[in-house]
Design an enzyme around this catalytic site. Structure first.
Site, PDB file in Angstrom:
ATOM      1  CG  LEU A   3      -2.130  -0.841   1.159  1.00 55.54           C
ATOM      2  CD1 LEU A   3      -2.855  -1.010   2.684  1.00 55.54           C
ATOM      3  CD2 LEU A   3      -3.203  -0.881   0.066  1.00 55.54           C
ATOM      4  CG  ASP A   4       0.682   3.974  -3.220  1.00 56.51           C
ATOM      5  OD1 ASP A   4       1.322   3.172  -3.665  1.00 56.51           O
ATOM      6  OD2 ASP A   4      -0.255   4.385  -4.056  1.00 56.51           O
ATOM      7  CE  LYS A   5       5.596   8.753   4.435  1.00 59.34           C
ATOM      8  NZ  LYS A   5       6.733  10.023   3.891  1.00 59.34           N
ATOM      9  CB  THR A  33      -2.748   3.830   0.482  1.00 62.16           C
ATOM     10  OG1 THR A  33      -2.663   4.544  -0.755  1.00 62.16           O
ATOM     11  CG2 THR A  33      -4.206   3.052   0.581  1.00 62.16           C
ATOM     12  CG  HIS A  68       0.763   5.650  -7.179  1.00 58.97           C
ATOM     13  ND1 HIS A  68       0.791   5.266  -5.979  1.00 58.97           N
ATOM     14  CD2 HIS A  68       2.059   6.183  -7.709  1.00 58.97           C
ATOM     15  CE1 HIS A  68       1.932   5.945  -5.151  1.00 58.97           C
ATOM     16  NE2 HIS A  68       2.665   6.461  -6.447  1.00 58.97           N
TER      17      HIS A  68
END
Length: 245
Positions: A104-106, A108, A189
């Site tokens: 998961l993105d930073k 998110t 993303h």
């Protein structure tokens, strides 16, 4: 898995390093089936033996499975010199061997599985498996009227990236536009880029489900717990190999 050395078992149970648990055993702090054992090489059946350290029962599990509600601001990595990582949310003695399933993105938030089971990770994240992931997003900007239809047909992004058909549902339009996105892949993303392709900008993103497993709403950001056996069954059902059995 019969015949495991006692010191190895206690190491797997995160009671300490091999050297540390060896010292505990020799000091008479460990009992097996009610009998004190002082030999680190003593063989036990980890699935049947009742092992206690300082009188406290130690439960063996071949692999560990955790549900984490990932907060924003931490990265999905084992180590990083600049940023906090998801593994740092776990006690240090519990981290050995663990890794996050997927990324998961930073910024998110939401559901992240943390385990030491590589086979399950592959079953959930392999591109060919098409395991669904459900996200909820807060979006700024006006989405195109045909946004849902374009998601359903499969978007091609500006850089030529082809996205599989996905589901877009508007949950609320005021005071903040809220949407739910269901994907069966996990490109870089991807939710943010797909929303951008239909006119919006994601300002908050949260994953709420993987396959049939929803995020436990009782978990606050940064909190985690062990998965239950029924939850493990839900995850394992995502593997075609499991479904054939």
């Amino acid at each position: 898995m019969p015949g495991m050395r006692l010191d190895k078992l206690l190491t797997h149970l995160n009671c300490g390093s091999r050297k540390e648990v060896g010292a505990m055993i020799r000091a008479g702090r460990v009992a097996v089936d009610g009998t004190v054992i002082c030999d680190p090489a003593y063989k036990v059946d980890p699935d049947r033996a009742a092992v206690a350290l300082d009188g406290q029962a130690q439960q063996y599990r071949a692999q560990r499975y955790f549900m984490l509600n990932k907060p924003a601001g931490v990265i999905t990595a084992n180590r990083d010199g600049r940023h906090s990582t998801v593994l740092e949310l776990f006690p240090e003695q519990q981290r050995r061997g663990l890794f996050a399933v997927g990324r998961l993105d930073k910024d998110t938030e939401g559901l992240l599985i943390v385990t030491d089971d590589g086979a399950l990770s592959h079953a959930l994240m392999s591109p060919g498996r098409h395991v669904s992931k459900v996200y909820e997003a807060e979006v700024e900007g006006a989405l195109a009227k045909d946004a849902a239809a374009r998601f359903a047909a499969g978007l091609t992004l500006k850089d030529g990236t082809v996205c599989l058909p996905a589901k877009l549902e508007v949950l609320a339009e005021t005071p903040v536009q809220a949407v739910r996105v269901v994907l069966k892949e996990g490109k870089y993303h991807q939710v943010k880029r797909m929303i951008a392709a239909v006119g919006g900008t994601v300002v908050r993103l949260r994953r709420v489900q993987i396959g049939g497993l929803p995020l436990d709403t009782a978990l606050k950001p940064g909190e985690f717990r062990m998965l239950t056996e029924p939850e493990l069954v839900l995850l394992r059902q995502q593997s075609p190999a499991q479904q054939k059995n």
